[in-house]
Design a protein around this motif. Sequence first.
Motif, PDB file in Angstrom:
ATOM      1  N   SER A  66     -10.311  -1.289  -1.315  1.00 53.60           N
ATOM      2  CA  SER A  66      -8.988  -1.898  -1.132  1.00 53.60           C
ATOM      3  C   SER A  66      -8.965  -2.783   0.105  1.00 53.60           C
ATOM      4  CB  SER A  66      -7.919  -0.822  -0.932  1.00 53.60           C
ATOM      5  OG  SER A  66      -7.847  -0.014  -2.066  1.00 53.60           O
ATOM      6  N   LEU A  88      -6.314  -5.695   0.644  1.00 51.24           N
ATOM      7  CA  LEU A  88      -4.962  -5.150   0.648  1.00 51.24           C
ATOM      8  C   LEU A  88      -4.637  -4.687   2.069  1.00 51.24           C
ATOM      9  CD1 LEU A  88      -4.992  -3.197  -2.735  1.00 51.24           C
ATOM     10  CD2 LEU A  88      -3.999  -5.428  -2.241  1.00 51.24           C
ATOM     11  N   PRO A  89      -3.375  -4.794   2.451  1.00 48.80           N
ATOM     12  CA  PRO A  89      -3.024  -4.474   3.838  1.00 48.80           C
ATOM     13  C   PRO A  89      -3.181  -2.987   4.140  1.00 48.80           C
ATOM     14  CG  PRO A  89      -1.056  -4.931   2.539  1.00 48.80           C
ATOM     15  CD  PRO A  89      -2.218  -5.216   1.658  1.00 48.80           C
ATOM     16  N   GLN A 123      -3.170   1.101  -4.166  1.00 47.29           N
ATOM     17  CA  GLN A 123      -4.510   0.643  -3.750  1.00 47.29           C
ATOM     18  C   GLN A 123      -5.601   1.246  -4.624  1.00 47.29           C
ATOM     19  OE1 GLN A 123      -4.990   1.663   0.399  1.00 47.29           O
ATOM     20  NE2 GLN A 123      -3.980  -0.220   1.093  1.00 47.29           N
ATOM     21  N   HIS A 124      -5.475   2.534  -4.897  1.00 41.68           N
ATOM     22  CA  HIS A 124      -6.536   3.194  -5.647  1.00 41.68           C
ATOM     23  C   HIS A 124      -6.588   2.716  -7.087  1.00 41.68           C
ATOM     24  CE1 HIS A 124      -7.354   6.759  -2.715  1.00 41.68           C
ATOM     25  NE2 HIS A 124      -7.420   5.578  -2.148  1.00 41.68           N
ATOM     26  N   ALA A 165      -2.171   0.697   5.699  1.00 42.06           N
ATOM     27  CA  ALA A 165      -0.879   1.389   5.784  1.00 42.06           C
ATOM     28  C   ALA A 165      -0.483   1.556   7.247  1.00 42.06           C
ATOM     29  CB  ALA A 165      -0.966   2.744   5.109  1.00 42.06           C
ATOM     30  N   LEU A 193     -12.521   4.236  -2.517  1.00 51.58           N
ATOM     31  CA  LEU A 193     -11.453   3.373  -3.039  1.00 51.58           C
ATOM     32  C   LEU A 193     -10.687   2.723  -1.886  1.00 51.58           C
ATOM     33  CD1 LEU A 193     -10.199   5.585  -6.015  1.00 51.58           C
ATOM     34  CD2 LEU A 193     -11.527   3.479  -6.165  1.00 51.58           C
ATOM     35  N   GLN A 231      -1.152   3.763  -0.911  1.00 47.17           N
ATOM     36  CA  GLN A 231      -2.459   4.187  -1.406  1.00 47.17           C
ATOM     37  C   GLN A 231      -2.455   4.430  -2.916  1.00 47.17           C
ATOM     38  OE1 GLN A 231      -4.096   7.849   0.240  1.00 47.17           O
ATOM     39  NE2 GLN A 231      -5.819   6.668   0.985  1.00 47.17           N
ATOM     40  N   GLY A 240       1.222  -3.309  -1.252  1.00 43.46           N
ATOM     41  CA  GLY A 240      -0.233  -3.092  -1.235  1.00 43.46           C
ATOM     42  C   GLY A 240      -0.689  -2.104  -0.173  1.00 43.46           C
ATOM     43  N   GLU A 241       0.226  -1.721   0.729  1.00 41.65           N
ATOM     44  CA  GLU A 241      -0.124  -0.691   1.710  1.00 41.65           C
ATOM     45  C   GLU A 241      -0.137   0.699   1.091  1.00 41.65           C
ATOM     46  OE1 GLU A 241       2.281  -0.677   5.215  1.00 41.65           O
ATOM     47  OE2 GLU A 241       2.257  -2.858   5.371  1.00 41.65           O
TER      48      GLU A 241
END
Lengths: 373, 382
Positions: free
Chosen positions: B373, B379-380, A275-276, B382, B369, A272, A269-270
Amino acid sequence: MALLLNEDEKMLQESAQGFFTEKAPVKQLRELRDTQDETGYSKPLWAEMAEMGFASVLVPEEYGGVDMGFMAAGLISEEMGRNLTASPFLSTAVLAAQALKSHANDEQKNTYFPQICSGETTFAVAVDETNKHNPSGISLMAAASGNGFKLHGKKTMVVDGHTADQLLVVAKTENGTTVFIVPKDAKGLEIERTIMADSRNAARITFDNVEVTGEQVLGLVGEGDDILDSVLNAGRAILAAEMLGASSQVAENTNSYLRERKQFGRIIGEFQALQHRASHLYCELELARSAVYAALTALDKSGDDVGNVVGMAKAKLGSVAKLAALEAVQLHGGMGMTDELDVGLYLKRIRVTQELLGDSDYHLENSAKGKGY
Amino acid sequence: MEEFRKETRAWLEENCPPKMREPLRNEKDACWGGRNWVFQSEDQKIWLERMAAKGWTAPSWPKEYGGGGLTRAEAKVLQQEMNAIGARSPLHSFGIWMLGPALLKFGSEEQRLRYLPEICRGEIRWCQGYSEPNAGSDLASLATKAEDKGDHFLVNGQKVWTSYADQADWIFCLVRTDNTGKKHHGISFVLFDMESDGVSTKPILLISGRSPFCETFFEDVKVPKENLVGELDKGWSIAKYLLTHEREMIGDYGEVKPLSQIIAENCYTPNPILRAKIAEFEVDAWAFAQTMSRMVMEAKAGASLGAKSSMLKYYGTELNKRRYELMMDLAGHDGLEWESERSNDGQLARSWLRTKGNSIEGGTSEIQLNIISKHILQLPGA
């Protein structure tokens, strides 16, 4: 337009949430599938749904129903969608109840409504005849014969048709279309159970000069198109609500997976790129929720624009639910392809609901025509 | 409320000049006010004056600050009654849309009394100094410096994408007052006159052939200490508040003409493939409008929209870009005219190009976005 839930609706939502999570979670659908259950849904569950008033949610109080309206029916349907609950809710509590409510005569209402409320009788509505939904192309004939009619032709994708006690059959009569109430054991009726990809059931039904009397006409001869309008709008909105539940749930499952699964030493989930995709889907689901609430509200208010609004909602949910299902499989990676996870079950149910009572293309076409282009 | 509606209708009927009930033909028809504003017509001037006298340029602001003191419900009725006769907005103003809400929430009483009434009267035109050449999406890394010189700050640096800076009278501006800690700390929110010594602007020519934005340069600009809004070094919370506000606004294009109506008015006959795209677009636009209404209701019911404003900004701007692509597809050759009376100086083509910025300004789609997230899907990072 009431796009927010009021206190009563929130209470109903909570009680439906608790009920289906406890009594009919996804596990139940797996069991029905794996044991090749004859009915394809849990009869004790349907009896309990009747006790809860879910079966009679659209039935007027004077006939023993709870008559809570479409928003309520939609909230129940959404929770069933979340849990992939199999039941005759759509066919009996929505399609048949709406047909009877809008057009049946007093005698028919007195006979059938109490049976729906108690859960003892289930119905199936037989509309489609070909591979795509096409309610304006009915060719099953009802030829006048003596004081009654003879039904001849075929129906397909009759949801819950294999177990229904009564069928509501849309047929072509001399002047327009007419809906008939036909018991499952009528002579000349051949019902073939068709187990579908989502482990739910429908039937292919052949009518070989099935004799019906004038009393079996729902409402009046030639009123079929009006009945269909009302029944299909109800069904489409309730299906859209189910799709909202199923797609919201499968998206939540996916987001949980994104928060847990590790690769390259990181939680995926890190990334991108993922995520998008998840965030875009979230936005689409918010639009989907608004569309469903707008459709249910329009039905409760029965304004002029109901057909158009409901059609747009079914079109929107067709594409959003599909996106949710496809993203779920892809973002779960190889696990999304396994039967062990529920993702595939959601993908399959969503595919069936996309098709039922008109897919997105069907409703987009209608919507464009309705707006004059 | 019916009484208020009746009175409002009667007042508008009497006071809104007929010419101010016609749709805007071009940018100059929109009144922005300010020291240097040249009214396009006497009607434009009268309309602004009359509305400002009622406090109706900012209907829901308190009366003591020049607003109308209307409740939300009354303000809605006013808007409905204006829409009903096609009344133009009397004043377009970043002061009303952006600075005002920030001052109402974070400003001192003195600042409110000084700045808000002149905003309501359309006397001072404001611009927003946020982005810098090296602080776009990463806004918090902004570097325009404000040094403490006792009774004033000395501001040096550069802003970019400053909307209408060349026509604005004052600027509300994010400056760095401390660069020793984390980047979100040490940002301050200050106000100053664009006529101050050391301020200069340079319009940026865009692909649309127009220049709604400028580069803005500050060289030893003296800003009095009392022009600081909120606490020193804590301007980021004001900036975020305003950005959220701006995002809700950018996503909302108000009532736009449905494509089906454009097709009918122009007798277009889109081919089946274009027609399908339009049908899909119209359903999305409808569902988005429903979502806007739902969010407004949620906000009224007391729920804070929070990160959902990113959803509205993202989806609304992407939708608007799609809409203009489809309008260009529909118009075909006609949509390509750049300089002709018939095309109103390339109105469609220039607007189409302008929409490309929608998903960049106020935080790009990708930033929205990211926000969803992080803050909604948890969501974690980065």
